[in-house]
Write a protein that holds these residues in place. Structure first.
Motif, mmCIF file in Angstrom:
data_model
loop_
_atom_site.group_PDB
_atom_site.id
_atom_site.type_symbol
_atom_site.label_atom_id
_atom_site.label_comp_id
_atom_site.label_asym_id
_atom_site.label_seq_id
_atom_site.Cartn_x
_atom_site.Cartn_y
_atom_site.Cartn_z
ATOM 1 N N PRO A 117 0.849 -1.196 0.000
ATOM 2 C CA PRO A 117 0.000 0.000 0.000
ATOM 3 C C PRO A 117 0.878 1.237 0.000
ATOM 4 C CG PRO A 117 0.087 -0.936 2.195
ATOM 5 C CD PRO A 117 0.858 -1.869 1.302
ATOM 6 N N ASN A 118 0.544 2.176 -0.815
ATOM 7 C CA ASN A 118 1.260 3.428 -0.841
ATOM 8 C C ASN A 118 0.668 4.400 0.171
ATOM 9 O OD1 ASN A 118 2.963 2.470 -2.805
ATOM 10 N ND2 ASN A 118 1.829 3.389 -4.477
ATOM 11 N N GLU A 119 1.369 5.494 0.377
ATOM 12 C CA GLU A 119 0.951 6.491 1.352
ATOM 13 C C GLU A 119 -0.442 6.999 1.047
ATOM 14 O OE1 GLU A 119 3.553 9.816 1.515
ATOM 15 O OE2 GLU A 119 2.146 11.072 2.626
ATOM 16 N N GLN A 120 -1.247 7.148 2.084
ATOM 17 C CA GLN A 120 -2.570 7.744 1.938
ATOM 18 C C GLN A 120 -2.443 9.251 2.158
ATOM 19 O OE1 GLN A 120 -5.818 5.913 4.085
ATOM 20 N NE2 GLN A 120 -4.924 3.877 3.838
ATOM 21 N N GLY A 163 0.042 -11.079 10.501
ATOM 22 C CA GLY A 163 0.930 -10.818 9.375
ATOM 23 C C GLY A 163 1.992 -9.782 9.690
ATOM 24 N N TYR A 164 2.361 -9.021 8.669
ATOM 25 C CA TYR A 164 3.472 -8.075 8.787
ATOM 26 C C TYR A 164 3.006 -6.696 8.343
ATOM 27 C CZ TYR A 164 5.915 -12.489 9.091
ATOM 28 O OH TYR A 164 6.310 -13.743 9.454
ATOM 29 N N PRO A 165 2.426 -5.944 9.282
ATOM 30 C CA PRO A 165 1.877 -4.642 8.904
ATOM 31 C C PRO A 165 2.962 -3.609 8.628
ATOM 32 C CG PRO A 165 1.763 -4.886 11.273
ATOM 33 C CD PRO A 165 2.247 -6.208 10.718
ATOM 34 N N SER A 166 2.600 -2.565 7.908
ATOM 35 C CA SER A 166 3.405 -1.350 7.838
ATOM 36 C C SER A 166 2.938 -0.441 8.971
ATOM 37 C CB SER A 166 3.204 -0.642 6.492
ATOM 38 O OG SER A 166 3.707 -1.419 5.432
ATOM 39 N N LEU A 167 3.863 0.351 9.506
ATOM 40 C CA LEU A 167 3.550 1.210 10.660
ATOM 41 C C LEU A 167 3.798 2.668 10.307
ATOM 42 C CD1 LEU A 167 5.209 -0.960 13.449
ATOM 43 C CD2 LEU A 167 2.789 -0.890 12.801
ATOM 44 N N PHE A 168 2.966 3.537 10.861
ATOM 45 C CA PHE A 168 2.991 4.950 10.501
ATOM 46 C C PHE A 168 2.798 5.826 11.732
ATOM 47 C CE2 PHE A 168 2.265 4.065 5.963
ATOM 48 C CZ PHE A 168 1.644 2.825 6.018
ATOM 49 N N TRP A 169 3.336 7.024 11.656
ATOM 50 C CA TRP A 169 2.948 8.110 12.535
ATOM 51 C C TRP A 169 2.400 9.232 11.660
ATOM 52 C CZ3 TRP A 169 2.157 8.494 17.593
ATOM 53 C CH2 TRP A 169 2.748 7.523 18.442
ATOM 54 N N TYR A 170 1.178 9.661 12.009
ATOM 55 C CA TYR A 170 0.551 10.811 11.364
ATOM 56 C C TYR A 170 0.476 11.955 12.367
ATOM 57 C CZ TYR A 170 -0.993 8.402 7.121
ATOM 58 O OH TYR A 170 -1.033 7.743 5.914
ATOM 59 N N THR A 197 8.213 -0.073 7.056
ATOM 60 C CA THR A 197 7.460 -1.141 6.403
ATOM 61 C C THR A 197 7.907 -2.535 6.790
ATOM 62 O OG1 THR A 197 8.908 -1.017 4.491
ATOM 63 C CG2 THR A 197 6.891 0.283 4.406
ATOM 64 N N LYS A 198 9.024 -2.680 7.537
ATOM 65 C CA LYS A 198 9.422 -4.011 7.977
ATOM 66 C C LYS A 198 10.198 -3.903 9.284
ATOM 67 C CE LYS A 198 13.604 -4.298 5.125
ATOM 68 N NZ LYS A 198 13.583 -2.943 4.585
ATOM 69 N N ALA A 199 10.326 -5.053 9.940
ATOM 70 C CA ALA A 199 10.952 -5.103 11.262
ATOM 71 C C ALA A 199 12.351 -4.489 11.233
ATOM 72 C CB ALA A 199 11.010 -6.543 11.747
ATOM 73 N N GLU A 228 11.815 10.279 15.119
ATOM 74 C CA GLU A 228 12.228 8.932 14.727
ATOM 75 C C GLU A 228 11.312 7.896 15.379
ATOM 76 O OE1 GLU A 228 17.095 9.342 14.356
ATOM 77 O OE2 GLU A 228 16.205 8.414 16.134
ATOM 78 N N ALA A 229 11.185 6.748 14.731
ATOM 79 C CA ALA A 229 10.473 5.616 15.316
ATOM 80 C C ALA A 229 11.032 4.355 14.690
ATOM 81 C CB ALA A 229 8.970 5.717 15.083
ATOM 82 N N THR A 230 11.244 3.309 15.520
ATOM 83 C CA THR A 230 11.803 2.046 15.033
ATOM 84 C C THR A 230 10.769 0.945 15.162
ATOM 85 O OG1 THR A 230 14.030 2.718 15.669
ATOM 86 C CG2 THR A 230 13.653 0.368 15.298
ATOM 87 N N TYR A 231 10.587 0.191 14.098
ATOM 88 C CA TYR A 231 9.635 -0.928 14.031
ATOM 89 C C TYR A 231 10.225 -2.091 14.822
ATOM 90 C CZ TYR A 231 6.444 -4.111 11.361
ATOM 91 O OH TYR A 231 5.489 -4.999 10.948
#
Lengths: 116, 116
Positions: free
Chosen positions: A102-105, B29-36, B51-53, B63-66
């Motif tokens: 998925p690309n950025e929303q 599963g393996y989600p992508s993670l975001f900060w908005y 997008t990955k571990a 900064e943020a680390t998965y």
């Protein structure tokens, strides 16, 4: 590049009335989302379109909410009849897709609905 | 189902203080993670993503680390400014196919206020 456009920005209605919101996504974005953001909470997905087809509407209250995306571009979200608990900001977002990721929303400014 | 939990807020800091906003998630599963981020009077903007571990997302000093082993994606900034005052949302996106593809699941948001 123009962003996601939404209108109106604000709407005040009486309960049991109807209301409609409009969204124009970023040009070329196949995926369009409508989120509901109640004050003090994070946005919650209502419906997701891929082109003009519905991908996910599992959290859309279908007895009163409806949405369409004719021709795979603009979208409208309608509430009929509105309830007090529908007071929220309605966010539209769009994204492109690349393969399986998925690309950025990109989010529009939102429509703030107040139901009295 | 997928869920995101953010630290209780609001957070009030003095300028140049260190910021941490905790975020943990539950997902298959393996989600992508975001900060908005949502600045006063503005729409949601993507701040950073991973997008990955073990990926580290960074932008504007944040900064943020998965961390897959602790299912966390904590947001940090070494020295906050008054202009960082905003609401911060942690979110995840299912990377798998199917009906939830691309859908964002948000935390409840954390209000940050920075004083001079």
């Amino acid at each position: 590049e123009a962003g996601v456009a939404q209108s109106p920005r604000y709407k005040i209605i009486e309960k049991r009335q109807s209301v409609a919101f409009w969204c124009n996504p970023i040009s070329g974005h196949a995926t369009l989302y409508w989120y509901q953001q109640i004050l003090g909470q994070g946005p919650k997905l209502l419906i997701q379109f891929q082109n003009n087809g519905v991908v996910d509407d599992s959290q859309l209250p279908k007895d009163r909410f409806s949405a369409e995306r004719l021709k795979g571009v603009d979208s409208t979200l309608k509430i009929q009849p509105a309830k007090l608990e529908d007071s929220a900001v309605y966010l539209c977002a769009s994204s492109s897709t690349s393969g399986s990721l998925p690309n950025e929303q990109f989010f529009g400014p939102g429509t703030r609905l107040t139901v009295l | 189902g997928d869920s995101v939990t953010q630290m209780e807020g609001p957070v009030t800091l003095s300028e140049e203080a260190f910021l941490t906003i905790n975020c943990t998630y539950t997902a298959t599963g393996y989600p992508s993670l975001f900060w908005y981020v949502q600045y006063p009077g503005e729409g949601l903007q993507l701040l950073l993503k991973a997008t990955k571990a073990d990926d580290k997302g960074s932008n504007k000093g944040f900064e943020a680390t998965y961390r897959k082993e602790t299912t966390s994606f904590h947001l940090e900034k070494g020295s906050v400014q008054v202009s960082d005052s905003a609401v911060y949302f942690c979110a995840l996106s299912d990377r798998a196919g199917g009906t939830s593809y691309g859908k964002l699941t948000f935390g409840q948001g954390t209000i940050l206020t920075v004083h001079p």
